[in-house]
Motif scaffolding. Structure first.
Motif, PDB file in Angstrom:
ATOM      1  N   GLN A 261       1.577  -5.488  -0.151  1.00 39.06           N
ATOM      2  CA  GLN A 261       2.127  -4.732  -1.281  1.00 39.06           C
ATOM      3  C   GLN A 261       1.079  -4.544  -2.384  1.00 39.06           C
ATOM      4  N   THR A 262       0.333  -5.617  -2.691  1.00 38.23           N
ATOM      5  CA  THR A 262      -0.717  -5.520  -3.716  1.00 38.23           C
ATOM      6  C   THR A 262      -1.800  -4.553  -3.281  1.00 38.23           C
ATOM      7  N   LEU A 263      -2.201  -4.650  -2.012  1.00 40.15           N
ATOM      8  CA  LEU A 263      -3.257  -3.775  -1.499  1.00 40.15           C
ATOM      9  C   LEU A 263      -2.803  -2.314  -1.499  1.00 40.15           C
ATOM     10  N   ALA A 264      -1.566  -2.076  -1.084  1.00 39.63           N
ATOM     11  CA  ALA A 264      -1.047  -0.705  -1.050  1.00 39.63           C
ATOM     12  C   ALA A 264      -0.984  -0.110  -2.457  1.00 39.63           C
ATOM     13  N   SER A 265      -0.533  -0.912  -3.422  1.00 43.10           N
ATOM     14  CA  SER A 265      -0.446  -0.428  -4.805  1.00 43.10           C
ATOM     15  C   SER A 265      -1.824  -0.105  -5.361  1.00 43.10           C
ATOM     16  N   ALA A 266      -2.800  -0.971  -5.078  1.00 40.66           N
ATOM     17  CA  ALA A 266      -4.165  -0.732  -5.567  1.00 40.66           C
ATOM     18  C   ALA A 266      -4.769   0.501  -4.900  1.00 40.66           C
ATOM     19  N   ALA A 267      -4.550   0.649  -3.588  1.00 40.69           N
ATOM     20  CA  ALA A 267      -5.075   1.817  -2.869  1.00 40.69           C
ATOM     21  C   ALA A 267      -4.487   3.104  -3.424  1.00 40.69           C
ATOM     22  N   ALA A 268      -3.188   3.077  -3.724  1.00 41.71           N
ATOM     23  CA  ALA A 268      -2.539   4.262  -4.290  1.00 41.71           C
ATOM     24  C   ALA A 268      -3.116   4.594  -5.665  1.00 41.71           C
ATOM     25  N   THR A 269      -3.355   3.564  -6.470  1.00 40.44           N
ATOM     26  CA  THR A 269      -3.923   3.784  -7.804  1.00 40.44           C
ATOM     27  C   THR A 269      -5.291   4.437  -7.709  1.00 40.44           C
ATOM     28  N   VAL A 270      -6.128   3.949  -6.780  1.00 39.83           N
ATOM     29  CA  VAL A 270      -7.475   4.515  -6.612  1.00 39.83           C
ATOM     30  C   VAL A 270      -7.384   5.964  -6.133  1.00 39.83           C
TER      31      VAL A 270
ATOM     32  N   LEU B 281      -1.289   1.156   6.478  1.00 38.14           N
ATOM     33  CA  LEU B 281      -0.828   0.935   5.112  1.00 38.14           C
ATOM     34  C   LEU B 281      -0.200   2.198   4.533  1.00 38.14           C
ATOM     35  N   THR B 282      -0.776   3.364   4.859  1.00 36.95           N
ATOM     36  CA  THR B 282      -0.322   4.637   4.293  1.00 36.95           C
ATOM     37  C   THR B 282       1.142   4.917   4.604  1.00 36.95           C
ATOM     38  N   LEU B 283       1.584   4.513   5.780  1.00 42.62           N
ATOM     39  CA  LEU B 283       2.954   4.825   6.209  1.00 42.62           C
ATOM     40  C   LEU B 283       3.969   3.768   5.784  1.00 42.62           C
ATOM     41  N   THR B 284       3.515   2.763   5.008  1.00 38.77           N
ATOM     42  CA  THR B 284       4.441   1.675   4.656  1.00 38.77           C
ATOM     43  C   THR B 284       5.091   1.843   3.301  1.00 38.77           C
ATOM     44  N   THR B 285       4.516   2.636   2.411  1.00 30.77           N
ATOM     45  CA  THR B 285       5.084   2.758   1.070  1.00 30.77           C
ATOM     46  C   THR B 285       5.297   4.232   0.713  1.00 30.77           C
ATOM     47  N   PRO B 286       6.380   4.550   0.019  1.00 29.25           N
ATOM     48  CA  PRO B 286       6.635   5.934  -0.400  1.00 29.25           C
ATOM     49  C   PRO B 286       5.507   6.520  -1.248  1.00 29.25           C
ATOM     50  N   ARG B 287       4.909   5.683  -2.080  1.00 29.20           N
ATOM     51  CA  ARG B 287       3.853   6.170  -2.976  1.00 29.20           C
ATOM     52  C   ARG B 287       2.642   6.667  -2.179  1.00 29.20           C
ATOM     53  N   LEU B 288       2.198   5.879  -1.200  1.00 25.85           N
ATOM     54  CA  LEU B 288       1.056   6.284  -0.380  1.00 25.85           C
ATOM     55  C   LEU B 288       1.406   7.458   0.524  1.00 25.85           C
ATOM     56  N   LEU B 289       2.635   7.474   1.011  1.00 26.30           N
ATOM     57  CA  LEU B 289       3.064   8.571   1.873  1.00 26.30           C
ATOM     58  C   LEU B 289       3.104   9.888   1.082  1.00 26.30           C
TER      59      LEU B 289
ATOM     60  N   ARG C 274       6.527  17.360   8.075  1.00 25.41           N
ATOM     61  CA  ARG C 274       6.916  16.257   8.963  1.00 25.41           C
ATOM     62  C   ARG C 274       6.913  14.921   8.218  1.00 25.41           C
ATOM     63  N   LEU C 275       5.848  14.698   7.439  1.00 22.41           N
ATOM     64  CA  LEU C 275       5.773  13.449   6.681  1.00 22.41           C
ATOM     65  C   LEU C 275       6.807  13.399   5.561  1.00 22.41           C
ATOM     66  N   LEU C 276       7.166  14.575   5.023  1.00 29.50           N
ATOM     67  CA  LEU C 276       8.203  14.608   3.992  1.00 29.50           C
ATOM     68  C   LEU C 276       9.540  14.170   4.571  1.00 29.50           C
ATOM     69  N   SER C 277       9.821  14.565   5.805  1.00 32.06           N
ATOM     70  CA  SER C 277      11.057  14.120   6.462  1.00 32.06           C
ATOM     71  C   SER C 277      11.058  12.604   6.633  1.00 32.06           C
ATOM     72  N   LEU C 278       9.906  12.071   7.023  1.00 36.65           N
ATOM     73  CA  LEU C 278       9.775  10.615   7.156  1.00 36.65           C
ATOM     74  C   LEU C 278       9.941   9.931   5.808  1.00 36.65           C
ATOM     75  N   LEU C 279       9.362  10.512   4.758  1.00 36.45           N
ATOM     76  CA  LEU C 279       9.474   9.952   3.419  1.00 36.45           C
ATOM     77  C   LEU C 279      10.924   9.913   2.964  1.00 36.45           C
ATOM     78  N   ARG C 280      11.685  10.965   3.269  1.00 37.00           N
ATOM     79  CA  ARG C 280      13.102  10.993   2.883  1.00 37.00           C
ATOM     80  C   ARG C 280      13.901   9.911   3.602  1.00 37.00           C
ATOM     81  N   GLN C 281      13.523   9.640   4.842  1.00 37.16           N
ATOM     82  CA  GLN C 281      14.208   8.584   5.589  1.00 37.16           C
ATOM     83  C   GLN C 281      13.926   7.208   4.973  1.00 37.16           C
TER      84      GLN C 281
END
Length: 410
Positions: free
Chosen positions: A117-126, A149-157, A175-182
């Motif tokens: 979670q920390t790594l995903a949040s930092a990656a998204a911030t960068v 990691l990209t597919l694990t959090t809504p922010r990165l997706l 396609r990824l938007l459909s996954l994000l909505r799910q």
């Protein structure tokens, strides 16, 4: 107030720890740094003490030293998410995007390091900061190296969708938007990604509505900035300024919003407010060249000496910038400090940007200051003969004062 004593307390880590914590609470940056340095000398392998030193340096407005202290804390304790996050945020504040990206990739390869979670949040911030800085290729490269990691959090997706839209891969983005909505169940990132798709298709009003829905759920900085940019595209300056001002009250450390707010104040002719906002922005992001250039232009009519100070600082940071060299040269000339250096700077700037009328006009004035009338006339002729040039009239008036016009012999 609390000063290290030349006694056994000098070597007492507990004393310095308490003193440093009190100094930080009282916002006494210098004392905090003194005590934190003593702490790190007494216990150099303490991640907590290095992190505290980073906090003290930030309070002292020394982000470069703070970033180094946070990095040492993370190196000592690779699972220290707070130190890692503080390091990344400070590096981004210094606009060291590549350094932050390398740290993310290094952390992703450490098996006993940060939690996901920390790594995903930092990656998204960068990645978000890179996108804001126009570095979409770098942001895409970062996310491509973190596929799981990209597919694990809504922010990165949502970021991945945004990058796909930018590269015109609309089908994959859908396609990824459909996954994000799910994953998110119609949450803020779904609305943000949908807004980006609508914006690409030219449906601006619908995109604005989606962004407003996103912000009604969670105050996402990316959604806010996207909404501001759409309002500005539609020339809705009053609405954009109200949106940016309200956001600034709630998020005073948001440099991207503050930059837009300063530009809005500048556009609306509110110079004093714009100056204060650019100065506040430079405290958040020292060395932000665009902000410095705008601040120099705003200060130049009323306070050329202060403008010269900023121009010198900007030139030291980015000597290869034609705009900065031109501004620095002009202010040296304007304040009558060094016409020779002014001429060299303006000539270098002109050689980099031959079409820049402002630089060429100021170069002509520098040549006149050095009594090089023939060179000045040559530059002024170029401006006087350009159709619709903003400096054409001024160049013509100066040529008249030199008793030379195109119809007369040189």
């Amino acid at each position: 107030w609390l000063v290290p004593l030349e006694t056994h307390e000098e070597r007492n880590a507990d004393y310095h720890l308490i003193a440093a914590q009190v100094a930080l609470k009282l916002a006494d940056a210098n004392s905090a740094v003194i005590h934190c340095k003593q702490l790190t000398q007494l216990q150099p392998n303490s991640a907590a003490h290095q992190q505290l030193l980073g906090d003290a340096y930030l309070l002292q407005n020394e982000p470069l030293s703070a970033a180094s202290a946070y990095e040492r804390a993370w190196q000592i304790e690779p699972a220290n998410g707070l130190a890692f996050t503080a390091m990344i945020q400070t590096q981004l504040r210094l606009q060291k995007h590549a350094m932050a990206q390398r740290a993310i990739l290094r952390a992703s390869k450490q098996p006993t390091g940060l939690d996901a979670q920390t790594l995903a949040s930092a990656a998204a911030t960068v990645a978000e900061t890179q996108l804001e800085a126009g570095q979409s290729a770098e942001a895409e490269q970062l996310l491509e190296q973190l596929p799981k990691l990209t597919l694990t959090t809504p922010r990165l997706l949502a970021l991945r969708i945004e990058l796909l839209i930018a590269s015109n891969a609309a089908a994959e983005a859908e396609r990824l938007l459909s996954l994000l909505r799910q994953i998110e169940q119609e949450g803020p990132y779904s609305h943000f990604a949908q807004a980006r798709l609508l914006q690409q298709r030219g449906r601006q009003a619908e995109a604005i509505a989606e962004l407003q829905q996103s912000l009604a759920r969670v105050p996402l900085p990316r959604a806010h900035l996207a909404l501001l940019d759409l309002l500005l595209e539609r020339n809705a300056y009053t609405e954009a300024e109200a949106q940016a001002t309200a956001w600034q009250h709630q998020h005073p450390d948001d440099a991207s919003n503050l930059q837009r707010l300063a530009r809005l104040s500048q556009h609306n002719g509110n110079s004093e407010q714009a100056i204060a906002q650019y100065q506040a922005l430079l405290k958040l992001q020292p060395g932000q060249i665009d902000a410095m250039a705008n601040l120099i232009r705003l200060l130049e009519p009323s306070d050329p000496a202060l403008a010269l100070g900023y121009a010198k600082q900007a030139y030291l940071l980015k000597p290869g910038s034609a705009e900065i060299s031109g501004l620095y040269g002009w202010l040296l000339l304007r304040t009558r400090q060094s016409p020779d250096q002014a001429q060299r700077l303006l000539l270098s700037a002109h050689q980099s940007q031959t079409d820049d009328s402002e630089i060429l006009y100021h170069l002509a004035q520098a040549e006149l200051a050095l009594e090089r009338k023939a060179e000045a006339i040559k530059h002024l002729r170029v401006l006087a003969e350009r159709e619709n040039d903003p400096y054409r009239e001024q160049a013509g008036a100066l040529l008249d004062s030199l008793a030379w016009r195109p119809s007369q012999p040189n």
